[in-house]
Scaffold this motif. Structure first.
Motif, PDB file in Angstrom:
ATOM      1  N   SER A 163      37.785  70.102  50.091  1.00 24.49           N
ATOM      2  CA  SER A 163      37.120  69.969  51.396  1.00 24.49           C
ATOM      3  C   SER A 163      36.860  71.346  51.998  1.00 24.49           C
ATOM      4  O   SER A 163      37.485  72.344  51.624  1.00 24.49           O
ATOM      5  CB  SER A 163      37.983  69.139  52.348  1.00 24.49           C
ATOM      6  N   ALA A 164      35.947  71.378  52.947  1.00 32.70           N
ATOM      7  CA  ALA A 164      35.678  72.610  53.705  1.00 32.70           C
ATOM      8  C   ALA A 164      36.807  72.840  54.696  1.00 32.70           C
ATOM      9  O   ALA A 164      37.290  71.907  55.337  1.00 32.70           O
ATOM     10  CB  ALA A 164      34.346  72.496  54.428  1.00 32.70           C
ATOM     11  N   ILE A 165      37.244  74.077  54.813  1.00 34.06           N
ATOM     12  CA  ILE A 165      38.320  74.420  55.737  1.00 34.06           C
ATOM     13  C   ILE A 165      37.801  75.428  56.748  1.00 34.06           C
ATOM     14  O   ILE A 165      36.856  76.174  56.486  1.00 34.06           O
ATOM     15  CB  ILE A 165      39.553  74.980  54.992  1.00 34.06           C
ATOM     16  N   TYR A 166      38.473  75.455  57.906  1.00 37.52           N
ATOM     17  CA  TYR A 166      38.015  76.301  59.006  1.00 37.52           C
ATOM     18  C   TYR A 166      39.186  77.124  59.571  1.00 37.52           C
ATOM     19  O   TYR A 166      39.292  77.315  60.777  1.00 37.52           O
ATOM     20  CB  TYR A 166      37.381  75.440  60.100  1.00 37.52           C
ATOM     21  N   ASN A 167      40.029  77.606  58.681  1.00 34.46           N
ATOM     22  CA  ASN A 167      41.210  78.375  59.109  1.00 34.46           C
ATOM     23  C   ASN A 167      40.832  79.610  59.911  1.00 34.46           C
ATOM     24  O   ASN A 167      41.452  79.925  60.929  1.00 34.46           O
ATOM     25  CB  ASN A 167      42.025  78.796  57.889  1.00 34.46           C
ATOM     26  N   GLY A 168      39.808  80.336  59.441  1.00 38.26           N
ATOM     27  CA  GLY A 168      39.405  81.556  60.140  1.00 38.26           C
ATOM     28  C   GLY A 168      38.887  81.279  61.530  1.00 38.26           C
ATOM     29  O   GLY A 168      39.214  82.002  62.484  1.00 38.26           O
ATOM     30  N   GLY A 169      38.075  80.239  61.686  1.00 42.62           N
ATOM     31  CA  GLY A 169      37.561  79.892  63.011  1.00 42.62           C
ATOM     32  C   GLY A 169      38.663  79.487  63.965  1.00 42.62           C
ATOM     33  O   GLY A 169      38.643  79.860  65.150  1.00 42.62           O
ATOM     34  N   VAL A 170      39.650  78.741  63.457  1.00 36.91           N
ATOM     35  CA  VAL A 170      40.763  78.312  64.309  1.00 36.91           C
ATOM     36  C   VAL A 170      41.584  79.515  64.759  1.00 36.91           C
ATOM     37  O   VAL A 170      41.989  79.615  65.928  1.00 36.91           O
ATOM     38  CB  VAL A 170      41.650  77.296  63.559  1.00 36.91           C
ATOM     39  N   GLU A 171      41.841  80.456  63.845  1.00 41.24           N
ATOM     40  CA  GLU A 171      42.593  81.662  64.217  1.00 41.24           C
ATOM     41  C   GLU A 171      41.840  82.458  65.286  1.00 41.24           C
ATOM     42  O   GLU A 171      42.448  82.952  66.253  1.00 41.24           O
ATOM     43  CB  GLU A 171      42.821  82.538  62.978  1.00 41.24           C
ATOM     44  N   ALA A 172      40.519  82.578  65.135  1.00 39.45           N
ATOM     45  CA  ALA A 172      39.731  83.333  66.104  1.00 39.45           C
ATOM     46  C   ALA A 172      39.739  82.654  67.466  1.00 39.45           C
ATOM     47  O   ALA A 172      39.919  83.314  68.503  1.00 39.45           O
ATOM     48  CB  ALA A 172      38.298  83.488  65.594  1.00 39.45           C
ATOM     49  N   VAL A 173      39.557  81.340  67.493  1.00 39.00           N
ATOM     50  CA  VAL A 173      39.539  80.603  68.766  1.00 39.00           C
ATOM     51  C   VAL A 173      40.886  80.700  69.460  1.00 39.00           C
ATOM     52  O   VAL A 173      40.963  80.940  70.684  1.00 39.00           O
ATOM     53  CB  VAL A 173      39.148  79.130  68.521  1.00 39.00           C
ATOM     54  N   SER A 174      41.961  80.523  68.720  1.00 40.85           N
ATOM     55  CA  SER A 174      43.296  80.586  69.333  1.00 40.85           C
ATOM     56  C   SER A 174      43.591  81.976  69.878  1.00 40.85           C
ATOM     57  O   SER A 174      44.210  82.114  70.942  1.00 40.85           O
ATOM     58  CB  SER A 174      44.367  80.178  68.313  1.00 40.85           C
ATOM     59  N   THR A 175      43.129  83.007  69.167  1.00 42.40           N
ATOM     60  CA  THR A 175      43.351  84.375  69.645  1.00 42.40           C
ATOM     61  C   THR A 175      42.575  84.649  70.924  1.00 42.40           C
ATOM     62  O   THR A 175      43.114  85.211  71.891  1.00 42.40           O
ATOM     63  CB  THR A 175      42.947  85.383  68.560  1.00 42.40           C
ATOM     64  N   LEU A 176      41.302  84.250  70.949  1.00 43.02           N
ATOM     65  CA  LEU A 176      40.468  84.500  72.124  1.00 43.02           C
ATOM     66  C   LEU A 176      40.964  83.717  73.344  1.00 43.02           C
ATOM     67  O   LEU A 176      41.063  84.259  74.449  1.00 43.02           O
ATOM     68  CB  LEU A 176      39.020  84.145  71.818  1.00 43.02           C
ATOM     69  N   LEU A 177      41.268  82.439  73.164  1.00 39.05           N
ATOM     70  CA  LEU A 177      41.766  81.637  74.285  1.00 39.05           C
ATOM     71  C   LEU A 177      43.139  82.132  74.745  1.00 39.05           C
ATOM     72  O   LEU A 177      43.439  82.097  75.946  1.00 39.05           O
ATOM     73  CB  LEU A 177      41.839  80.159  73.884  1.00 39.05           C
TER      74      LEU A 177
END
Length: 495
Positions: free
Chosen positions: A325-339
């Motif tokens: 499956s497609a994973i979005y680990n990098g996007g989640v890390e970026a969003v959590s860091t910014l928020l």
């Protein structure tokens, strides 16, 4: 204030006033560039899929129970020696060591094969994390006190931006450009190599907090000796101190040791004396109940935070395998860091009596962390896991910022590294014990879902401890207020 032959001039000392741009701007810019490129690692959010995938072909048991624990143990063992070496070597050599360790880590990540080689890789990554203290404390030996807040924000922001850019670029390259995880590691190796090159241009500090600092006798001598234009020396005189301009002379106490100090100026390094001073500072710092309270939460929560961060990718991999499956680990890390950064900024403008309500706030938010970890573990949906992880990181970053501010408020600059280092050491000691019992194959070697259930219970225990402590503190505070009120309102007998 004049000499017999003309105006008075002081020895060429470094003033505590704000230095010119060339004195602090260049090293700050170089350090920020180093922090940016050292954290620009697009492959890091995809480390677990990379190790479990065809590139390394390791098993889940090997990765979770035999490889990842090595980082925890090595970080713990290296932390205190690196703390002393950082101060003794005056920061720059340790920053170079960190850059070199980053290169070795990502080079091995590309070409090392087998369980033992990857375990050595984790050891070098432990060196990387242990030497972070040099990056965050180097600048304090270069700039003046009135610039500490500014340059600290620059350096931390550079590291944060680098991490965010790395996570976003990694996600884009995987999802949009369909790059392989091996290619992301090549980019990471290139980035950390650039950071290592940047570190060589950092100026070598002339002082440090403990081993290389200006002695009181040297400061006294520099303040007393004034050099006239004809070379004559004016010694300390009470009348001289009363004259206009003496305050300006006092402000020019040297912040750094001279570039080429003479033998009588050179400090003799006494490791036993330094350790004794550190122990005395330790006892004095932790004798304060508020300091002890915030430090206990720091150590306990950081232990749990490290565990969740280290094994979250493993949990995601079990919920939704990256091979299918497609994973979005990098996007989640970026969003959590910014928020998280937004939350940290917001809390800086929130006014609340932390002395009264701090422990209750820690209990309440620790309960929220418990809920986030529990949901992450029990609801086997990848998007719920992602959302819970973001909430988890935001709350932790929020609370650790408050704890840092509360601890630093009552500390001198020289004690920052000591207290934060001790708190981190205790956190790592607890984490090593937790890893040995729960994760390590030599201990229970539990599966990833059982581990996260234990981590949720761990944060629930933290919440309960601070709920009880906070309740007792509030009750005592109100009792003291009532006693003061009764003393003020009690009528005095006329007789």
């Amino acid at each position: 204030l004049n000499c017999p032959v003309g105006g008075l001039r002081t020895l060429p000392l470094r003033s505590r006033r704000a230095p010119r741009g060339c004195c602090w701007g260049l090293p700050t810019a170089l350090l920020c560039l180093y922090g940016f490129f050292a954290n620009l690692r697009p492959s890091e959010p995809f480390l677990t899929p990379y190790l479990l995938g065809p590139d390394k072909n390791l098993t889940e048991t090997q990765v979770f129970n035999e490889i990842y624990p090595v980082w925890t143990y090595s970080y713990l063992v290296l932390l205190f020696p690196v703390f002393l070496a950082t101060d003794y070597l005056r920061y720059k050599p340790v920053i170079l060591l960190q850059g070199l360790s980053l290169i070795v880590t990502w080079f091995m990540l590309l070409y090392a094969e087998g369980l033992l080689a990857i375990q050595f890789l984790e050891f070098f990554y432990g060196v990387v994390t242990a030497t972070e203290i040099a990056y965050y404390s180097y600048i304090y030996s270069i700039v003046d006190l009135n610039l500490y807040q500014k340059v600290t924000s620059y350096c931390r922001s550079a590291a944060l931006v680098g991490s965010t850019v790395g996570s976003i670029s990694g996600q884009v390259l995987v999802s949009v450009a369909s790059w392989s995880l091996f290619s992301l590691n090549v980019i990471s190796l290139t980035s950390v190599s650039v950071a290592f090159a940047m570190a060589w241009f950092l100026p070598m500090p002339q002082k440090s907090l403990f081993f290389h600092h200006v002695s009181s006798t040297q400061v006294s001598r520099e303040m007393k000796v004034l050099n006239c234009k004809n070379g004559a020396v004016i010694q300390d005189d009470p009348a001289l101190k009363r004259a206009p301009g003496w305050e300006d002379v006092e402000s020019k106490v040297p912040l750094n040791v001279e570039e080429h100090p003479t033998d009588d100026q050179e400090q003799k390094v006494d490791i036993l004396k330094v350790l004794k001073e550190l122990w005395q500072d330790f006892l004095q710092c932790y004798s304060s109940w508020p300091m002890l309270c915030w430090s206990v939460w720091w150590a306990l929560s950081t232990c749990g935070y490290f565990q969740v961060i280290n094994y979250t990718q493993g949990l995601w991999e079990m919920v939704l395998p990256s091979q299918t499956s497609a994973i979005y680990n990098g996007g989640v890390e970026a969003v959590s860091t910014l928020l998280g950064a937004v939350a940290v900024f917001a809390v800086g403008h929130t006014k609340i009596s932390w002395a009264t309500w701090g422990e209750m706030a820690l209990a309440l938010f620790s309960l929220f962390i418990t809920a986030a970890v529990y949901v992450m573990d029990t609801v086997r949906n990848i998007w719920v896991c992602y959302a819970s992880y973001v909430i988890f990181r935001i709350i932790y970053m929020l609370l650790i910022t408050i704890a840092t501010f509360q601890i630093a408020t009552n500390l001198s600059v020289e004690r920052y590294a000591l207290v934060f280092g001790v708190n981190t050491f205790i956190a790592l000691a607890l984490q090593s014990l937790l890893t040995l019992i729960v994760v390590d194959s030599k201990g229970l070697g539990l599966n990833i879902f059982t581990q996260f259930m234990i981590y949720a219970g761990y944060f629930a225990a933290i919440s309960l401890v601070f709920l009880i402590s906070g309740t007792c503190s509030i009750v005592k505070s109100y009792r003291r207020q009532e006693e003061r009120y009764s003393e003020v309102t009690t009528p005095i007998c006329p007789c």
